[in-house]
Design a protein around this motif. Structure first.
Motif, PDB file in Angstrom:
ATOM      1  N   GLN A  34       0.830  -1.211   0.000  1.00 35.79           N
ATOM      2  CA  GLN A  34       0.000   0.000   0.000  1.00 35.79           C
ATOM      3  C   GLN A  34       0.861   1.255   0.000  1.00 35.79           C
ATOM      4  OE1 GLN A  34      -2.460  -0.583   3.454  1.00 35.79           O
ATOM      5  NE2 GLN A  34      -4.036  -1.689   2.298  1.00 35.79           N
ATOM      6  N   ALA A  35       1.956   1.220   0.737  1.00 32.02           N
ATOM      7  CA  ALA A  35       2.839   2.386   0.809  1.00 32.02           C
ATOM      8  C   ALA A  35       3.496   2.652  -0.543  1.00 32.02           C
ATOM      9  CB  ALA A  35       3.899   2.172   1.892  1.00 32.02           C
ATOM     10  N   ILE A  36       3.954   1.606  -1.219  1.00 32.49           N
ATOM     11  CA  ILE A  36       4.577   1.787  -2.534  1.00 32.49           C
ATOM     12  C   ILE A  36       3.556   2.296  -3.540  1.00 32.49           C
ATOM     13  CG2 ILE A  36       5.611   0.575  -4.494  1.00 32.49           C
ATOM     14  CD1 ILE A  36       7.105  -1.162  -2.454  1.00 32.49           C
ATOM     15  N   HIS A  37       2.350   1.771  -3.491  1.00 35.75           N
ATOM     16  CA  HIS A  37       1.298   2.242  -4.404  1.00 35.75           C
ATOM     17  C   HIS A  37       1.070   3.744  -4.226  1.00 35.75           C
ATOM     18  CE1 HIS A  37      -2.304   2.122  -6.869  1.00 35.75           C
ATOM     19  NE2 HIS A  37      -2.938   2.758  -5.905  1.00 35.75           N
ATOM     20  N   ARG A  38       0.970   4.199  -2.990  1.00 36.72           N
ATOM     21  CA  ARG A  38       0.775   5.618  -2.718  1.00 36.72           C
ATOM     22  C   ARG A  38       2.002   6.424  -3.128  1.00 36.72           C
ATOM     23  NH1 ARG A  38      -1.397  10.180  -3.238  1.00 36.72           N
ATOM     24  NH2 ARG A  38      -1.091  11.638  -1.540  1.00 36.72           N
ATOM     25  N   GLY A  39       3.196   5.897  -2.873  1.00 41.29           N
ATOM     26  CA  GLY A  39       4.427   6.592  -3.247  1.00 41.29           C
ATOM     27  C   GLY A  39       4.527   6.798  -4.747  1.00 41.29           C
ATOM     28  N   ARG A  40       4.170   5.776  -5.520  1.00 39.07           N
ATOM     29  CA  ARG A  40       4.201   5.906  -6.984  1.00 39.07           C
ATOM     30  C   ARG A  40       3.211   6.954  -7.466  1.00 39.07           C
ATOM     31  NH1 ARG A  40       4.417  -0.506  -8.265  1.00 39.07           N
ATOM     32  NH2 ARG A  40       6.680  -0.741  -8.093  1.00 39.07           N
ATOM     33  N   LYS A  41       2.027   6.927  -6.895  1.00 37.08           N
ATOM     34  CA  LYS A  41       1.000   7.901  -7.278  1.00 37.08           C
ATOM     35  C   LYS A  41       1.467   9.325  -6.970  1.00 37.08           C
ATOM     36  CE  LYS A  41      -3.908   8.863  -6.773  1.00 37.08           C
ATOM     37  NZ  LYS A  41      -5.175   8.460  -6.139  1.00 37.08           N
ATOM     38  N   LEU A  42       2.032   9.511  -5.808  1.00 39.99           N
ATOM     39  CA  LEU A  42       2.530  10.823  -5.403  1.00 39.99           C
ATOM     40  C   LEU A  42       3.675  11.284  -6.315  1.00 39.99           C
ATOM     41  CD1 LEU A  42       1.860  12.826  -3.137  1.00 39.99           C
ATOM     42  CD2 LEU A  42       3.587  11.699  -1.742  1.00 39.99           C
ATOM     43  N   ALA A  43       4.577  10.374  -6.666  1.00 34.06           N
ATOM     44  CA  ALA A  43       5.694  10.707  -7.549  1.00 34.06           C
ATOM     45  C   ALA A  43       5.187  11.107  -8.935  1.00 34.06           C
ATOM     46  CB  ALA A  43       6.659   9.528  -7.644  1.00 34.06           C
ATOM     47  N   HIS A  44       4.195  10.390  -9.443  1.00 37.49           N
ATOM     48  CA  HIS A  44       3.630  10.738 -10.751  1.00 37.49           C
ATOM     49  C   HIS A  44       2.986  12.122 -10.732  1.00 37.49           C
ATOM     50  CE1 HIS A  44       4.143   7.286 -13.397  1.00 37.49           C
ATOM     51  NE2 HIS A  44       3.974   6.506 -12.338  1.00 37.49           N
ATOM     52  N   GLN A  45       2.402  12.500  -9.611  1.00 41.02           N
ATOM     53  CA  GLN A  45       1.732  13.798  -9.491  1.00 41.02           C
ATOM     54  C   GLN A  45       2.716  14.955  -9.398  1.00 41.02           C
ATOM     55  OE1 GLN A  45      -0.645  13.158  -5.991  1.00 41.02           O
ATOM     56  NE2 GLN A  45      -2.374  12.315  -7.149  1.00 41.02           N
TER      57      GLN A  45
END
Length: 87
Positions: free
Chosen positions: A50-61
């Motif tokens: 879950q943390a990696i999923h959120r981290g990727r989303k944040l990085a893309h933004q």
């Protein structure tokens, strides 16, 4: 050198690429956290997925950006995300 190439080079010189911001995913005593560089907010998650999923989303933004995942075994994974204007 073509005119298009010269114009592109001049634009790159006059408009430097924006600074890359880093997203960190790591574990602490309360589970896994995600933090964007320069931001005091920390998101917490019960597992690494879950943390990696959120981290990727944040990085893309926040392109250009990078994602650093610090695993419990000491391994570290680093990914970079580029904006469309600065490949």
């Amino acid at each position: 050198m073509t005119l298009a190439m010269r114009i592109e080079r001049e634009q790159q010189q006059s408009h430097p690429a924006p600074r890359r911001r880093w997203v960190t995913v790591a574990a602490d005593g309360s589970g896994w956290y995600v933090r964007l560089e320069g931001n005091h907010r920390v998101d917490r998650y019960p597992n690494v997925t879950q943390a990696i999923h959120r981290g990727r989303k944040l990085a893309h933004q926040h392109k250009p950006s990078g994602l650093v995942v610090q695993y419990l075994d000491g391994e570290e994974e680093e990914l970079q995300y580029e904006s469309a204007t600065h490949p």
